[in-house]
Design an enzyme around this catalytic site. Structure first.
Site, short mmCIF file in Angstrom:
data_model
loop_
_atom_site.label_atom_id
_atom_site.label_comp_id
_atom_site.label_asym_id
_atom_site.label_seq_id
_atom_site.Cartn_x
_atom_site.Cartn_y
_atom_site.Cartn_z
N THR A 119 -0.11 4.34 1.90
CA THR A 119 -0.34 5.06 3.23
C THR A 119 0.42 3.85 4.19
OG1 THR A 119 -2.18 6.12 2.43
CG2 THR A 119 -1.87 6.06 5.05
N ASP B 154 0.80 -1.05 0.10
CA ASP B 154 -0.28 0.10 -0.13
C ASP B 154 0.93 1.27 -0.05
OD1 ASP B 154 -2.16 1.37 0.13
OD2 ASP B 154 -2.85 1.11 2.05
#
Length: 807
Positions: free
Chosen positions: A324, A322
């Site tokens: 974030t 991912d």
């Protein structure tokens, strides 16, 4: 015994929960959630598992023979039982302490209502009839029934396989193991401990063991094959040695405390042959390598929840991550508010503060908004749609002094019409790497069922994240190690691509919007394999991406921290969760990075490669020993001559050529990515090297024996020299690539051998005689020819392997 609470008991309690005194009485009555944090083995189990092994049993029987006939020097090989047990127990206890300590840090801390207050307790501290509060990303630790719901949506895919969230209303059941994807609520515990639905599954899944390991399965296949070969070869050798002994008429005599004579000598030869056939240190060194790997990773705050994960890490060639929390810092900051059109009369600050205040489980974006606008107006919420990664928006309806107002906040490319000026403006801002949310007014009451079809865009909320300082170096490491990194994010694709481009990730300038990916499975997998950066990826798409890559032959590691990552984490080869991530993500991952640093992952991958690469080397050495021992035993059995070695000779050869070096090689650095086919690759070198070494030893033996039936010490010494020289050469080949300490290691082993051969004490202890130069010359010449043949085999094998890899 944990019991289920009756309906009357449940009805008697309200949503305020138990008192501390009531909870303590239930806990004392055995009504607690008595599920262990980990199912790691106890000290007694560890000791038993390391003492009562098949290999230890074989060695113990052979030692019993030597204990009767003597001398004790011939029983030195039995020390392997002591070393195997002590080292195995010590290393597993170190690993157990490390894992248990990290598991406590990583353990879930459910929130219960006690004395009308919400407080955190341990998982084992939950009792029957407790009222538990949970929200987005949290996992139910016991079974229960919903008491209150604020947009509560639960994912039960870990239990039922069904990925669609289930909306929960008061009175609906909650199963342990399910987790919240949106909203929040309270439920009462109706089944706890081992009565809970998922307790047995969770206990089994959390066990520290070597299940589903390709490496372990391969070693077990090899050991099974060796065990079956031992029977006919051992029987032939026993018969030939005892038959040989029966043909000699001299009587046995007791001298210096041990029995001399043909039959005792035959038994010693039999023991020497069988001891060398047993790969006594292989299983031990595999256990040590894994245990040391666990401890080393633990020092970097990496919790290994399933031991085979270390092996899987060595094979990883694709990392899906991912944005974030991995490439960027976890926290976010409100950068600016960009009001749209003629909407400047809307109280944007008050609206954002109100939305943040009523969010039952604010995500990072909402936390940043709440920090910027802490003073919420006194508006009464009439309806709330909690944020979920599937919808990518949240909202609320309020009763205000001016009347009812309905607001939604979410991804601009989800709420705004495609191609609209607002959507284009949001994408332009997102292209700089910022996160952009759209605040809009809706004419209808907000509902979690579907986004409003008609909205009035009011403002673009721009949030920023800092890129991690170590992100670029981490990506460069993976590129250097031929590991492909794919960024898979729920954020806007252009924004994700901007962050990846700043980190110089190949392919970042061509981000893919996952909503535009083909739906047909093969085309979907093709596009995923080609792309590098993907945005607007739904949780189900993340799982499909992982599955598609695995079906294409890739070994996939998935990193994540949110509930939207759970499905992909579960289906990946190696799931890696962040310690600060959701409880659901941590529970399904094989590895948990408790320091929340993506930069820890290179160390984790390197540790996996070190363990597996070194185990292959060690296996090569021990199987070479097994093959040459079986070769010698078979030839000696057929020729019906005395076995050339005494047990002490076998102990010396095994120690200096394989035993001691393999211990150091098992713990050495190794960055080569592991590949499937462990058994095939191991046997490709071990079988020819073992056959050549065995026939070389027999050749020397027959040449120096000159037709005799039994050897003298000079004959035995010549065979020891041939076999040691040949197998030291095998050690050199296996130890590549060379570094200074490996050269020192081989030199030290040669030094130990020379010490035994050239010192009076060494010759006496190991029964060696170097007084015949002609026999020693023969031994060295034969060893030289054998080393040359082994080298040729290795060169040819490397050539064929390189050709197969290229094709």
């Amino acid at each position: 015994m944990v019991q289920q609470g009756g309906a009357a008991a449940v009805a008697a309690q309200d949503v305020r929960g138990l008192s501390s005194a009531e909870a303590a009485r239930r806990l004392a009555s055995g009504l607690g959630n008595d599920v262990p944090i980990r199912a790691s083995r106890s000290l007694g189990q560890i000791v038993r598992a390391n003492v009562f092994t098949r290999i230890n049993a074989m060695v113990a029987v052979l030692f019993a023979v030597i204990a009767v006939i003597g001398p004790l020097q011939d029983g030195l090989f039995a020390l392997v039982i002591v070393f195997n047990t002590l080292i195995g127990v010590i290393q597993e206890l170190r690993a157990k302490r490390t894992l248990d300590a990290l598991a406590i840090v990583n353990a879930a801390h459910p929130r219960v209502v006690r004395d009308n207050e919400v407080t955190e307790v341990s998982t084992q501290g939950v009792v029957l009839d407790d009222v538990l509060e949970f929200g987005q990303g949290e996992q139910a630790v016991v079974d229960g029934v919903v008491l209150s719901s604020a947009g509560l949506e639960v994912d039960e895919s870990l239990l039922t396989g069904e990925a669609d969230p289930v909306v929960k209303q008061p009175g609906d059941p909650i199963l342990s193991g399910s987790f919240v994807v949106a909203g929040s609520g309270r439920f009462r515990a109706t089944k706890v401990g081992r009565d809970a639905y998922a307790a047995r599954l969770a206990e089994e899944a959390g066990r520290f063991g070597l299940v589903n390991s390709e490496l372990r399965a391969g070693v077990n296949r090899i050991l099974t094959f060796i065990t079956w070969l031992l029977l006919p070869v051992g029987a032939l050798l026993i018969y030939s040695q005892l038959y040989l002994g029966s043909q000699v008429t001299s009587d046995a005599a007791v001298t210096d405390g041990f029995i001399n004579g043909p039959v005792p000598d035959a038994l010693r030869g039999m023991v020497a042959a069988l001891v060398s056939m047993v790969p006594e240190g292989l299983v031990l060194l595999i256990s040590i390598a894994f245990a040391v790997g666990v401890v080393r990773l633990g020092r970097r705050q990496c919790l290994v929840q399933e031991l085979p994960a270390i092996e899987g890490l060595a094979r990883v060639d694709v990392v899906c991550t991912d944005k974030t929390g991995t490439l960027t810092e976890n926290g976010m900051r409100l950068s600016r508010i960009h009001q749209l059109g003629d909407t400047h009369d809307f109280p944007v600050g008050e609206v954002l503060a109100a939305l943040a205040a009523v969010d039952p489980r604010p995500n990072l974006s909402m936390l940043a908004i709440a920090e910027a606008y802490p003073q919420a107006p006194d508006w009464e919420p009439t309806s709330i749609a909690a944020f979920s990664s599937g919808r990518r928006w949240s909202g609320a309806s309020f009763a205000t002094p001016e009347g009812g107002r309905n607001w939604v906040l979410g991804a601009a490319d989800v709420l705004a019409a495609p191609g609209s000026a607002v959507a284009d403006q949001a994408e332009e801002i997102g292209a700089t790497g910022l996160r952009v949310l759209l605040l809009a007014a809706a004419p209808e009451r907000v509902s979690a069922d579907a986004a409003p079809t008609v909205i009035t865009p009011v403002a673009l909320v721009v949030l920023e994240q800092r890129i991690r300082d170590d992100a670029a170096a981490t990506l460069r490491y993976f590129a250097d190690q031929d590991v492909e990194v794919k960024v898979v994010s729920g954020d806007n694709a252009v924004s994700v691509g901007a962050v990846a481009a700043e980190l110089e990730l190949p392919g970042a300038h061509d981000p893919v919007d996952a909503r535009k990916l083909p739906t047909e499975a093969a085309a979907f997998a093709d596009r995923v394999e080609e792309g590098t950066v993907f945005g607007r990826v739904s949780p189900e798409q993340k799982r499909s991406m992982v599955r598609g890559l695995r079906e294409r032959g890739h070994t996939v590691a998935m990193t994540g921290d949110g509930v939207n990552d759970v499905l992909a984490l579960k289906d990946s080869d190696i799931g890696v969760a962040m310690g600060s991530g959701s409880q659901a993500a941590r529970s399904v991952a094989q590895l948990v990075l408790l320091d929340n640093r993506f930069a820890t992952l290179p160390y984790v991958v390197a540790e996996g490669r070190r363990v597996i690469g070194n185990i292959e080397r060690v296996a090569n050495l021990f199987l070479t020993k097994t093959v040459y021992s079986m070769t010698m035993a078979s030839v000696v059995g057929v020729l019906a001559v005395a076995y050339p070695f005494l047990p002490r000779h076998a102990t010396l050869i095994n120690a200096v050529t394989f035993g001691i070096p393999s211990f150091f090689l098992a713990l050495a650095p190794n960055n080569e990515r592991a590949r499937p086919g462990f058994v095939k690759r191991t046997l490709r070198l071990a079988v020819p090297a073992g056959l050549i070494s065995g026939f070389a030893a027999i050749t020397t033996y027959l040449m120096v024996l000159e037709g005799a039936r039994t050897p003298d010490l000079t004959d035995r010494t010549a065979v020891v020299v041939t076999l040691c020289a040949t197998t030291l050469w095998v050690l050199l080949l296996v130890a590549k690539p060379y570094v200074w300490w490996k050269v020192v290691l081989v030199g030290a082993m040669a030094g130990l051998l020379l010490t035994a051969l050239l010192t009076p004490a060494g010759r006496t202890f190991f029964a060696l005689d170097v007084s015949d130069p002609a026999k020693l010359t023969t031994a060295l010449v034969v060893a030289g020819v054998a080393a040359t043949l082994i080298t040729v085999v290795r060169i040819v094998d490397d050539w064929f392997f390189a050709r197969d890899t290229a094709s």
